[in-house]
Scaffold this motif. Structure first.
Motif, PDB file in Angstrom:
ATOM      1  N   LYS A 209       0.807  -1.223   0.000  1.00 32.51           N
ATOM      2  CA  LYS A 209       0.000   0.000   0.000  1.00 32.51           C
ATOM      3  C   LYS A 209       0.835   1.265   0.000  1.00 32.51           C
ATOM      4  CE  LYS A 209      -4.359  -1.477   1.941  1.00 32.51           C
ATOM      5  NZ  LYS A 209      -4.084  -2.848   2.473  1.00 32.51           N
ATOM      6  N   ARG A 210       2.128   1.160   0.388  1.00 33.20           N
ATOM      7  CA  ARG A 210       2.916   2.393   0.496  1.00 33.20           C
ATOM      8  C   ARG A 210       3.047   3.113  -0.846  1.00 33.20           C
ATOM      9  NH1 ARG A 210       7.952  -0.789   2.739  1.00 33.20           N
ATOM     10  NH2 ARG A 210       6.594  -2.584   2.451  1.00 33.20           N
ATOM     11  N   PHE A 211       2.799   2.376  -1.956  1.00 35.81           N
ATOM     12  CA  PHE A 211       2.870   3.023  -3.263  1.00 35.81           C
ATOM     13  C   PHE A 211       1.880   4.174  -3.383  1.00 35.81           C
ATOM     14  CE2 PHE A 211       5.574  -0.357  -4.512  1.00 35.81           C
ATOM     15  CZ  PHE A 211       6.286   0.145  -5.587  1.00 35.81           C
ATOM     16  N   ARG A 212       0.865   4.161  -2.533  1.00 35.74           N
ATOM     17  CA  ARG A 212      -0.138   5.236  -2.626  1.00 35.74           C
ATOM     18  C   ARG A 212       0.214   6.438  -1.760  1.00 35.74           C
ATOM     19  NH1 ARG A 212      -4.785   1.455  -1.241  1.00 35.74           N
ATOM     20  NH2 ARG A 212      -4.354  -0.196  -2.731  1.00 35.74           N
ATOM     21  N   ARG A 213       1.288   6.330  -0.969  1.00 35.49           N
ATOM     22  CA  ARG A 213       1.609   7.417  -0.046  1.00 35.49           C
ATOM     23  C   ARG A 213       2.234   8.616  -0.747  1.00 35.49           C
ATOM     24  NH1 ARG A 213       2.888   6.748   5.252  1.00 35.49           N
ATOM     25  NH2 ARG A 213       1.684   5.095   6.201  1.00 35.49           N
ATOM     26  N   HIS A 219       0.869  14.700   6.642  1.00 31.17           N
ATOM     27  CA  HIS A 219       2.322  14.697   6.864  1.00 31.17           C
ATOM     28  C   HIS A 219       2.873  13.320   7.190  1.00 31.17           C
ATOM     29  CE1 HIS A 219       1.586  19.133   8.200  1.00 31.17           C
ATOM     30  NE2 HIS A 219       1.496  18.980   6.888  1.00 31.17           N
ATOM     31  N   ARG A 220       2.149  12.289   6.817  1.00 29.26           N
ATOM     32  CA  ARG A 220       2.693  10.940   7.046  1.00 29.26           C
ATOM     33  C   ARG A 220       3.866  10.732   6.098  1.00 29.26           C
ATOM     34  NH1 ARG A 220      -1.889   6.623   6.652  1.00 29.26           N
ATOM     35  NH2 ARG A 220      -2.256   7.763   4.732  1.00 29.26           N
ATOM     36  N   PRO A 221       4.752   9.778   6.431  1.00 29.98           N
ATOM     37  CA  PRO A 221       5.908   9.558   5.559  1.00 29.98           C
ATOM     38  C   PRO A 221       5.494   9.351   4.105  1.00 29.98           C
ATOM     39  CG  PRO A 221       6.104   8.272   7.553  1.00 29.98           C
ATOM     40  CD  PRO A 221       4.741   8.901   7.598  1.00 29.98           C
ATOM     41  N   VAL A 222       6.277   9.920   3.221  1.00 29.88           N
ATOM     42  CA  VAL A 222       5.942   9.953   1.796  1.00 29.88           C
ATOM     43  C   VAL A 222       6.737   8.911   1.019  1.00 29.88           C
ATOM     44  CG1 VAL A 222       6.252  11.366  -0.271  1.00 29.88           C
ATOM     45  CG2 VAL A 222       5.293  12.378   1.791  1.00 29.88           C
ATOM     46  N   PHE A 223       6.064   8.235   0.105  1.00 29.12           N
ATOM     47  CA  PHE A 223       6.773   7.267  -0.743  1.00 29.12           C
ATOM     48  C   PHE A 223       6.944   7.824  -2.145  1.00 29.12           C
ATOM     49  CE2 PHE A 223       7.122   3.036  -2.927  1.00 29.12           C
ATOM     50  CZ  PHE A 223       8.242   2.594  -2.227  1.00 29.12           C
ATOM     51  N   PRO A 230      11.739   8.860  -1.434  1.00 28.64           N
ATOM     52  CA  PRO A 230      10.901   7.994  -0.610  1.00 28.64           C
ATOM     53  C   PRO A 230      11.452   7.938   0.814  1.00 28.64           C
ATOM     54  CG  PRO A 230      11.696   6.835  -2.583  1.00 28.64           C
ATOM     55  CD  PRO A 230      12.337   8.167  -2.579  1.00 28.64           C
ATOM     56  N   ASP A 231      10.567   7.982   1.789  1.00 29.41           N
ATOM     57  CA  ASP A 231      10.947   7.917   3.193  1.00 29.41           C
ATOM     58  C   ASP A 231      11.771   6.656   3.468  1.00 29.41           C
ATOM     59  OD1 ASP A 231      10.197   8.823   6.130  1.00 29.41           O
ATOM     60  OD2 ASP A 231      10.005   6.636   6.012  1.00 29.41           O
ATOM     61  N   LYS A 232      12.817   6.797   4.286  1.00 29.21           N
ATOM     62  CA  LYS A 232      13.723   5.650   4.418  1.00 29.21           C
ATOM     63  C   LYS A 232      13.103   4.455   5.141  1.00 29.21           C
ATOM     64  CE  LYS A 232      16.712   7.340   8.221  1.00 29.21           C
ATOM     65  NZ  LYS A 232      16.018   8.561   8.619  1.00 29.21           N
ATOM     66  N   ILE A 235      10.933   2.725   2.485  1.00 28.65           N
ATOM     67  CA  ILE A 235      11.774   2.048   1.491  1.00 28.65           C
ATOM     68  C   ILE A 235      12.059   0.612   1.931  1.00 28.65           C
ATOM     69  CG2 ILE A 235      14.230   1.933   0.840  1.00 28.65           C
ATOM     70  CD1 ILE A 235      12.992   3.583  -1.096  1.00 28.65           C
ATOM     71  N   LYS A 236      12.245   0.443   3.257  1.00 23.78           N
ATOM     72  CA  LYS A 236      12.567  -0.895   3.783  1.00 23.78           C
ATOM     73  C   LYS A 236      11.473  -1.873   3.419  1.00 23.78           C
ATOM     74  CE  LYS A 236      15.546   0.106   7.627  1.00 23.78           C
ATOM     75  NZ  LYS A 236      15.396   0.807   8.893  1.00 23.78           N
ATOM     76  N   GLY A 237      11.867  -2.983   2.813  1.00 26.96           N
ATOM     77  CA  GLY A 237      10.891  -4.008   2.471  1.00 26.96           C
ATOM     78  C   GLY A 237      10.150  -3.723   1.172  1.00 26.96           C
ATOM     79  N   SER A 238      10.430  -2.570   0.550  1.00 29.73           N
ATOM     80  CA  SER A 238       9.753  -2.281  -0.725  1.00 29.73           C
ATOM     81  C   SER A 238      10.567  -2.822  -1.898  1.00 29.73           C
ATOM     82  CB  SER A 238       9.598  -0.772  -0.920  1.00 29.73           C
ATOM     83  OG  SER A 238      10.855  -0.187  -1.240  1.00 29.73           O
ATOM     84  N   ASN A 239      11.821  -3.155  -1.617  1.00 28.06           N
ATOM     85  CA  ASN A 239      12.787  -3.623  -2.633  1.00 28.06           C
ATOM     86  C   ASN A 239      13.121  -2.572  -3.685  1.00 28.06           C
ATOM     87  OD1 ASN A 239      12.721  -5.934  -1.198  1.00 28.06           O
ATOM     88  ND2 ASN A 239      11.859  -7.238  -2.792  1.00 28.06           N
ATOM     89  N   VAL A 240      12.730  -1.336  -3.421  1.00 28.55           N
ATOM     90  CA  VAL A 240      13.055  -0.278  -4.385  1.00 28.55           C
ATOM     91  C   VAL A 240      14.572  -0.006  -4.415  1.00 28.55           C
ATOM     92  CG1 VAL A 240      12.767   2.201  -4.886  1.00 28.55           C
ATOM     93  CG2 VAL A 240      10.771   0.761  -4.478  1.00 28.55           C
TER      94      VAL A 240
END
Ligand SMILES: Nc1ncnc2c1ncn2[C@@H]1O[C@H](COP(=O)(O)OP(=O)(O)OP(=O)(O)O)[C@@H](O)[C@H]1O
Ligand SMILES: [Mg+2]
Length: 253
Positions: A209-213, A219-223, A230-232, A235-240
């Motif tokens: 779901k973080r792809f929608r951030r 002001h939640r962390p931005v992806f 992307p917020d660090k 990023i974790k676990g996104s494999n980006v």
């Protein structure tokens, strides 16, 4: 000799697999690299979703003190203006990119093209043949897979393998990977991709779901942002990170 900018597109025939999302992620990520300058040509006329995102992002940096501060901190750190995003369409994309490159104060190293799906879209294939590299996100959905394989094989047979394009490499990669899906399924698909003579990245991007951030009032962390990386933690676990590393090795930047 002055080196010509690299042209890169995330492209597939199917809609909604992440072309725009990966264009934004990668362009913002590579923008952080010292000495590299990026531009984005948004060819998805008339939606122009990256241009619209840039307008929203910029609006928030001006009107919202939280983001204003964040932009100020970022500027102290990387002292770089946001990269240019221009609106175009598949027919004029290359010409518009050349104009942008010629008019730019600084040398542009990489131009990302965000294209609509190839189906029914005039100009997409002629723009794709001017790319240096194409990355094709694919999900393990029968329809997406079938259309991506036919799209990629046709580019391969009609343009790449006979030297009728600038394309130096085309790579598929798995995205929207469901953790519950079995590895043997992907192994079987990978074999099919190999048999067609197509290349595949090792990185698999999970369905998350973080792809929608995006930037917003919470002001939640931005992806996904055209202004901030992307917020660090996101990023974790996104494999980006892995995706960026693999792509950088291929394009050699
Ligand atoms: N790995 C992922 N996991 C979950 N959601 C994702 C993932 N990648 C992309 N998305 C979401 O899927 C939606 C479609 O993505 P995106 O707009 O980037 O696709 P697209 O290929 O550009 O589509 P179109 O053909 O309409 O331009 C977006 O809401 C995006 O946030
Ligand atoms: Mg898109």
């Amino acid at each position: 000799m002055e080196q010509k900018p690299l042209f890169i597109a995330f492209s597939t025939q199917k809609g909604g697999v992440g072309k725009t999302a990966f264009t934004v992620l990668l362009s913002r990520y590579l923008h952080s690299l010292e000495g590299k300058s990026i531009a984005v040509v948004d060819c998805d006329f008339p939606q122009h979703s990256i241009m619209e995102m840039r307008k929203r992002d910029q609006g928030l940096v001006i009107s919202d003190s939280y983001y204003k501060r964040m932009a100020y901190e970022q500027f102290k750190e990387i002292a770089k203006k946001a990269y240019p995003v221009i609106g175009s369409n598949p027919i004029n994309a290359i010409e518009d990119a050349q104009k942008l490159i010629a008019d730019s104060e600084n040398k542009i190293d990489i131009v990302f093209f965000d294209l609509p799906g190839t189906m029914n879209s005039k100009g997409v294939v002629s723009t794709l043949r001017e790319m240096d590299y194409i990355f094709a996100p694919v999900s393990a959905d029968r329809l997406v897979l079938a259309s991506t394989l036919s799209f990629a094989s046709s580019l391969n047979e009609n343009l790449i393998s006979i030297g009728k394009s600038s394309i130096k490499g085309m790579y598929l990669f798995w995205t929207m990977v469901d953790g519950r899906e079995k590895t043997p399924l992907y192994d079987a698909y990978n074999d099919a991709i190999g048999e067609l003579g197509l290349s595949l990245l090792n990185t698999r991007i999970p369905d998350t779901k973080r792809f929608r951030r995006e930037m917003d009032e919470t002001h939640r962390p931005v992806f996904r942002s055209t202004i901030f990386p992307p917020d660090k933690y996101l990023i974790k676990g996104s494999n980006v990170d892995e995706l960026v590393t693999e792509i950088r090795q291929i394009i050699a930047v």
